[in-house]
Structures are given as C-alpha cells and as structure tokens.
Design an enzyme around this catalytic site. Structure first.
Site, PDB file in Angstrom:
ATOM      1  N   ASN A 109      49.785  44.306  34.421  1.00  0.00           N
ATOM      2  CA  ASN A 109      49.206  45.622  34.760  1.00  0.00           C
ATOM      3  C   ASN A 109      49.121  45.870  36.273  1.00  0.00           C
ATOM      4  OD1 ASN A 109      47.135  43.747  34.909  1.00  0.00           O
ATOM      5  ND2 ASN A 109      45.578  45.134  34.091  1.00  0.00           N
ATOM      6  N   GLU A 135      40.071  35.037  34.798  1.00  0.00           N
ATOM      7  CA  GLU A 135      39.739  36.475  34.883  1.00  0.00           C
ATOM      8  C   GLU A 135      40.282  37.121  33.620  1.00  0.00           C
ATOM      9  OE1 GLU A 135      38.009  38.011  37.217  1.00  0.00           O
ATOM     10  OE2 GLU A 135      37.762  36.253  38.478  1.00  0.00           O
ATOM     11  N   CYS A 178      41.686  45.979  33.466  1.00  0.00           N
ATOM     12  CA  CYS A 178      40.645  45.136  32.870  1.00  0.00           C
ATOM     13  C   CYS A 178      39.283  45.802  32.906  1.00  0.00           C
ATOM     14  CB  CYS A 178      40.591  43.793  33.585  1.00  0.00           C
ATOM     15  SG  CYS A 178      40.372  43.971  35.364  1.00  0.00           S
TER      16      CYS A 178
HETATM   17  P1  NDP Z   1      48.207  37.998  28.484  1.00  0.00           P
HETATM   18  O1  NDP Z   1      47.047  37.110  28.288  1.00  0.00           O
HETATM   19  O2  NDP Z   1      49.061  38.301  27.319  1.00  0.00           O
HETATM   20  O3  NDP Z   1      49.200  37.390  29.592  1.00  0.00           O
HETATM   21  C1  NDP Z   1      48.746  37.025  30.873  1.00  0.00           C
HETATM   22  C2  NDP Z   1      49.662  35.929  31.413  1.00  0.00           C
HETATM   23  O4  NDP Z   1      49.464  34.743  30.644  1.00  0.00           O
HETATM   24  C3  NDP Z   1      51.149  36.280  31.282  1.00  0.00           C
HETATM   25  O5  NDP Z   1      51.841  35.793  32.406  1.00  0.00           O
HETATM   26  C4  NDP Z   1      51.536  35.522  30.036  1.00  0.00           C
HETATM   27  O6  NDP Z   1      52.912  35.235  29.952  1.00  0.00           O
HETATM   28  C5  NDP Z   1      50.716  34.268  30.193  1.00  0.00           C
HETATM   29  N1  NDP Z   1      50.511  33.502  28.955  1.00  0.00           N
HETATM   30  C6  NDP Z   1      50.394  33.962  27.691  1.00  0.00           C
HETATM   31  N2  NDP Z   1      50.207  32.934  26.837  1.00  0.00           N
HETATM   32  C7  NDP Z   1      50.205  31.797  27.573  1.00  0.00           C
HETATM   33  C8  NDP Z   1      50.070  30.410  27.264  1.00  0.00           C
HETATM   34  N3  NDP Z   1      49.891  29.984  26.014  1.00  0.00           N
HETATM   35  N4  NDP Z   1      50.117  29.521  28.266  1.00  0.00           N
HETATM   36  C9  NDP Z   1      50.300  29.924  29.549  1.00  0.00           C
HETATM   37  N5  NDP Z   1      50.456  31.230  29.906  1.00  0.00           N
HETATM   38  C10 NDP Z   1      50.391  32.157  28.928  1.00  0.00           C
HETATM   39  O7  NDP Z   1      47.644  39.320  29.161  1.00  0.00           O
HETATM   40  P2  NDP Z   1      48.411  40.663  29.454  1.00  0.00           P
HETATM   41  O8  NDP Z   1      49.598  40.372  30.299  1.00  0.00           O
HETATM   42  O9  NDP Z   1      48.571  41.418  28.202  1.00  0.00           O
HETATM   43  O10 NDP Z   1      47.355  41.404  30.422  1.00  0.00           O
HETATM   44  C11 NDP Z   1      46.320  42.168  29.992  1.00  0.00           C
HETATM   45  C12 NDP Z   1      45.011  41.388  29.923  1.00  0.00           C
HETATM   46  O11 NDP Z   1      44.651  40.911  31.218  1.00  0.00           O
HETATM   47  C13 NDP Z   1      43.861  42.252  29.475  1.00  0.00           C
HETATM   48  O12 NDP Z   1      43.075  41.555  28.550  1.00  0.00           O
HETATM   49  C14 NDP Z   1      43.091  42.514  30.754  1.00  0.00           C
HETATM   50  O13 NDP Z   1      41.739  42.828  30.565  1.00  0.00           O
HETATM   51  C15 NDP Z   1      43.277  41.217  31.462  1.00  0.00           C
HETATM   52  N6  NDP Z   1      43.018  41.415  32.883  1.00  0.00           N
HETATM   53  C16 NDP Z   1      41.867  40.901  33.428  1.00  0.00           C
HETATM   54  C17 NDP Z   1      41.541  41.148  34.759  1.00  0.00           C
HETATM   55  C18 NDP Z   1      40.280  40.610  35.368  1.00  0.00           C
HETATM   56  O14 NDP Z   1      40.135  40.702  36.584  1.00  0.00           O
HETATM   57  N7  NDP Z   1      39.366  40.051  34.601  1.00  0.00           N
HETATM   58  C19 NDP Z   1      42.402  41.973  35.604  1.00  0.00           C
HETATM   59  C20 NDP Z   1      43.578  42.469  34.924  1.00  0.00           C
HETATM   60  C21 NDP Z   1      43.865  42.180  33.612  1.00  0.00           C
HETATM   61  P3  NDP Z   1      53.974  36.297  29.351  1.00  0.00           P
HETATM   62  O15 NDP Z   1      53.355  37.631  29.330  1.00  0.00           O
HETATM   63  O16 NDP Z   1      55.081  36.221  30.293  1.00  0.00           O
HETATM   64  O17 NDP Z   1      54.328  35.786  28.001  1.00  0.00           O
END
Ligand code: NDP
Length: 502
Positions: A165, A261, A295
């Site tokens: 995002n 986060e 988020c």
């Molecule tokens: P995801 O959890 O799907 O993915 C985040 C990252 O984690 C991606 O790079 C993804 O890889 C990776 N990932 C997924 N599964 C694994 C695993 N088993 N092991 C290691 N890495 C893994 O989140 P989204 O990309 O859908 O992002 C949205 C989410 O992020 C929302 O829930 C949002 O609230 C949160 N967020 C939180 C923020 C905060 O400050 N608290 C700020 C912004 C977002 P890939 O996608 O390449 O498969």
C-alpha cells in the site's frame, strides 16, 4: 501516443535490471522462476522480477552480515551523511519513483505518489539527524570503583518485509533508522510492488552506501519471505502487514528481535457536539485516501444517534465529490484498488452487511467502463451493526460504514471490542470529552478532530499494547528504540578519593 505515456515508457526503461541487489551489485537469481508485475489501473505488464530461492536469500543474508561489522563501527556522523545522500538521490529521482508507485500500486500521482516519495526521503533525513543525538544514560554505580555507561548499538542484520500500500514510505521507516543506527538490511518488498524497491536500491548504490549494507530480494511471502524470516543469520525482522502474517512470522522467526506493524480497524467516533462538516470530510478522506488501503484508514464511523442523519447527509455528499479514475489524471482523487484479493474482501464485507440489513446509500460496486476491473465506487453504507464483518474486521477498501451509538460507553466498547488498536479518532468540541475518550481507547494512536489517516513522519506510530495491531514503533527517533539494543559498559577506575580513617 500522449507525452504522458511516453514519459511512463521512459521511466520503465530507466528501471535497474530486474535482478537481485546483493553486495552492492545487480545479480542473477539462482531461480529461473519470475513473478509478473501488472498495473492495476491499465492491466499492462510492467516487469518480471525473480522469485528468489532460499539459496538467494542465504546469499543476501551473508552479504548483509559481512557488511555489518564495518558498518556498525562506522562513526554515526558518517552513517548520517550516507542517509542524507540517500535522501538526495531519492529526491533526484522523485518523478521516476512516483511514476512507478502510481503504475504498480495505483494511487494518484500528484496527490499521493509524489508526497509519498517526499516522505520517503524525509525519513532518511530525520534518521540522519536523530542518530547524531542518540543520548543514553550514564547510571550511578554501587561500587565506588566503577562507572556505568550505556550505548544504543545496532542489533545486526534485519529482514524487512513490507506491504504494497505504501511501496517506498513504509520500507523507509525501517531503512532510515536501521541504517543510521548501524544495522544492515535484506529487504523483501510485496509481490505487487517490487519495482519502486528497485529504484530505492539504485538510490542506495548511487549514495555510495557500502556494498552489503542494503540488499534487495524479490519473491513471494510464504517462500522467499519465509526463508528470510527463518534464516539463522537474521537478527531482527521488521514486518508491516496483516495480523495473520504477523502471527505466522512470529512463530517462524524463533528468537529474533521483532518489530510488528499490523492491521488496523480505525473507528472515527462522532459525538453530538462535533463539527459535522469537518467530521464528514475527515471520514471521507480516511476511507478514500489510497482507496481505503491504509492501515489507519477510517474503517468505521461510530456516530451519536442525535447527529446521525446530518452526518450521513454530509458524508454522502463528500463521497459523491470523489473522482475515481486514471491515477495520472489531474483532479482524480482515487485510483483502482491494488489487487483482486483486497477487492473481493471489500465486496465480501459489503455483501455480509447487506444481507444482515445494512443499507448502501452511495456506491457499493465496481465501476464499469474502466481500463481494468479494479476500480471501486466510493461507498457509504448505513445501519451497520456490531456483528457485521465491516465492524469486526479490517476491510481495506473505499467504504464508510456508519454505526449509530446511543452513549459514550457504547462507543468506547465498540471501538475497543475488535482487538485492533492502531489509530482511532474522536470528534467533539469539548476537550474534556476528547480526553475522556483518549484515556479509554485501547489504541497506539488517537487523533482528536482529524482523520484516522493523520500522521507525521517522526511521530511514534504503532499498535496499542496487547492488540492485534502489533508492537514496536515506526517513526522518527522512536524506531531507534526497536532497532538498537542498550549495551552497558562498566569501567573500573582507581578511585583516588582518600579513605576515611576509622
Ligand atoms: P500481507 O501480510 O499480505 O503482506 C505483507 C508482506 O508480508 C508482503 O511482503 C508479503 O509477501 C509478506 N508475507 C506474507 N506471508 C509471509 C510469510 N509467511 N512469511 C514472510 N513474509 C510473508 O499484507 P498486505 O501486503 O496485504 O498489506 C496490507 C496489510 O498491512 C493490512 O493489514 C494493513 O493494515 C497492514 N499495514 C499496517 C501498517 C502499520 O503501520 N501498522 C501500515 C500499512 C499496512 P507477498 O505479498 O509478496 O506475498
């Protein structure tokens, strides 16, 4: 062909080779598998990046570990200068990076992508300034022959895993303080938005960051990401992502330092005395900025029954004013949603709410006649009740769900009940009421009379203790607390104070 399309082609051509960035060089992956990156707004193929194997991950970790000893012992003022150089390079490439962000992520170029790149550079500048002032206590010793000093020192090699995002600003929240403090990094961007990361790696190289301090690997979370998380050479993991991803990673990481986060479900609470016009604008911004894929988005509005109708009318008007379309067109407020799973989740939450009796007042479906099927109407839905998915889960779409409440205690209970606690907002003209709520909301961050999407680059941002939103703080000097540890050095001295005679 329009000049704008031409410029996009130029930017795509300026991208570094779609390889891995390890040890300061662009290198081939050990795997022949590639992942396609497509634009959600046009559907065009933007690039093909390696699906890095466990062997690639091991190479990147080895490179980062190899660089660590020299980097942690590099004087902080030199590390600060490197961060400033990185910021300079990011700003020099601002338009290129913003173009890639709009292409692969979908957010409006002028209103959102350019400011994201500026904030990315700012995060390196803030870190550069903060690291020069990293003060730590000298503590009194019990033993008169000792002096006790403390130092904030780098933890080691970090795996940084980020979502789609905010393709550059979120990574930079880790990279700035992490690199400034003397850590080294292996970065895995989200599968949907790796290309902006290529430009970031390019900026690091152009800033003469020593080889190995920053490494980039691309791939999928459950494979490449998992290899990184479980690698014994990694000392810390920084994840911004969904709560269930945090849960998985926490289990896989073992004894590593973690900075999590995670998701949010930010309510905006509107009391009977609120400035309703301001509250409606804030709710619309909070729900439609980056198509709700934030988020701290306004995931729900808890509005006092006495002002419900007036607020609803105002927020519906705001929604109708939102222009959806090509993120590169001036005047467009909202681009496409980024990917199919997030779009389908939004639809699922809306279907669940409708089926349980909620009423869509405006929007509620995909926009027809667009270049792709990823554009969604700015939506307001009324009569939302606590048992609905829209209330209980993070939707991450352009929706304002309106929930009516009868008293303050009910509003506080609903706000706190979902288990998320990232950022919440309260609208009232009475400072006493504002703090009555601020004191009781279980959330890392509370905003009074502005949108849940309000943040500043240097403020401590993160989940409220014990919530599903994670732990640790991103933002300014506070991130140093998570990305360093406190080393105590005890010094023996010969105390020359004359001994008192008995
Ligand atoms: P995801 O959890 O799907 O993915 C985040 C990252 O984690 C991606 O790079 C993804 O890889 C990776 N990932 C997924 N599964 C694994 C695993 N088993 N092991 C290691 N890495 C893994 O989140 P989204 O990309 O859908 O992002 C949205 C989410 O992020 C929302 O829930 C949002 O609230 C949160 N967020 C939180 C923020 C905060 O400050 N608290 C700020 C912004 C977002 P890939 O996608 O390449 O498969």
């Amino acid at each position: 062909m329009s000049t704008f399309l031409l410029q996009r082609d130029q930017v795509l051509r300026a991208l570094p080779p779609q390889k891995l960035f390890i040890g300061g060089k662009w290198v081939d992956s050990d795997s022949s598998e590639v992942l396609e990156v497509r634009s959600p707004s046009t559907g065009e193929l933007l690039g093909k990046v390696p699906h890095a194997s466990a062997k690639d991950v091991a190479r990147a970790v080895e490179s980062a570990r190899g660089a660590w000893d020299a980097w942690r012992l590099t004087p902080p003022f030199e590390r600060a200068a490197a961060c400033h150089r990185i910021a300079d390079r990011i700003l020099a490439r601002k338009e290129q990076i913003a173009t890639i962000i709009s292409l692969e992520q979908g957010k409006p170029y002028i209103a959102e992508a350019l400011p994201e790149v500026e904030e990315t550079a700012e995060n390196f500048r803030i870190a550069a300034e903060d690291v020069k002032r990293l003060e730590t206590p000298i503590i009194p010793a019990r033993d008169p022959n000792k002096r006790l000093f403390t130092f904030k020192v780098a933890i080691g090699t970090w795996g940084i895993i980020t979502p789609w995002n905010f393709p550059t600003v979120i990574p930079s929240e880790y990279f700035g303080p992490g690199i400034a403090a003397g850590n080294t990094i292996v970065f895995k961007p989200a599968e949907q938005t790796p290309l902006a990361g290529y430009f970031l790696a390019q900026c690091m190289a152009e800033a003469d960051l020593p080889p190995g301090v920053f490494n980039l690997i691309t791939g999928l979370g459950p494979t490449t990401g998992d290899a990184l998380v479980s690698h014994p050479g990694i000392d810390g993991i920084g994840l911004t992502g969904e709560t269930h991803t945090g849960d998985t990673i926490q289990r896989r990481a073992g004894v590593k330092k973690l900075l999590m986060e995670l998701g949010g479900n930010g309510p905006q609470i509107v009391l009977e005395d609120a400035d309703l016009q301001r509250a409606a604008k804030a709710a619309a911004f909070g729900a439609y900025f980056n198509a709700g894929q934030v988020c701290c988005a306004t995931e729900r509005v808890l509005v006092d029954r006495r002002v419900h109708k007036d607020f609803l009318d105002l927020v519906v008007q705001e929604a109708k004013n939102i222009k959806v379309g090509d993120p590169f067109l001036e005047g467009v407020h909202m681009g496409p949603m980024n990917n199919l799973p997030v779009l389908e989740k939004t639809e699922r939450h809306l279907a669940d709410a409708r089926q349980r009796g909620a009423r869509v007042v405006v929007g509620g479906k995909r926009l027809a006649n667009q270049a792709t099927n990823f554009f969604f109407e700015p939506t307001v839905i009324d009569n939302v009740t606590p048992e609905m998915l829209l209330n209980n889960e993070e939707t991450f779409g352009p929706v304002v769900p309106v929930i009516t409440v009868d008293n303050y205690e009910q509003a506080i209970k609903l706000a706190n009940a979902t288990g998320y606690g990232l950022q919440m907002a309260i609208f009232t003209q009475d400072i006493d009421k504002a703090f009555y709520f601020a004191d009781r909301l279980r959330s890392g961050n509370v905003v009074i009379n502005d949108t849940t999407d309000y943040w500043e680059a240097h403020e401590p941002f993160g989940g409220g203790g014990g919530t599903k939103s994670g732990y640790g703080r991103l933002g300014g000097r506070f991130t140093f607390d998570d990305m360093t540890h406190l080393k105590t050095v005890a010094l023996h001295i010969n105390n020359l104070t004359p001994k008192r005679s008995a």
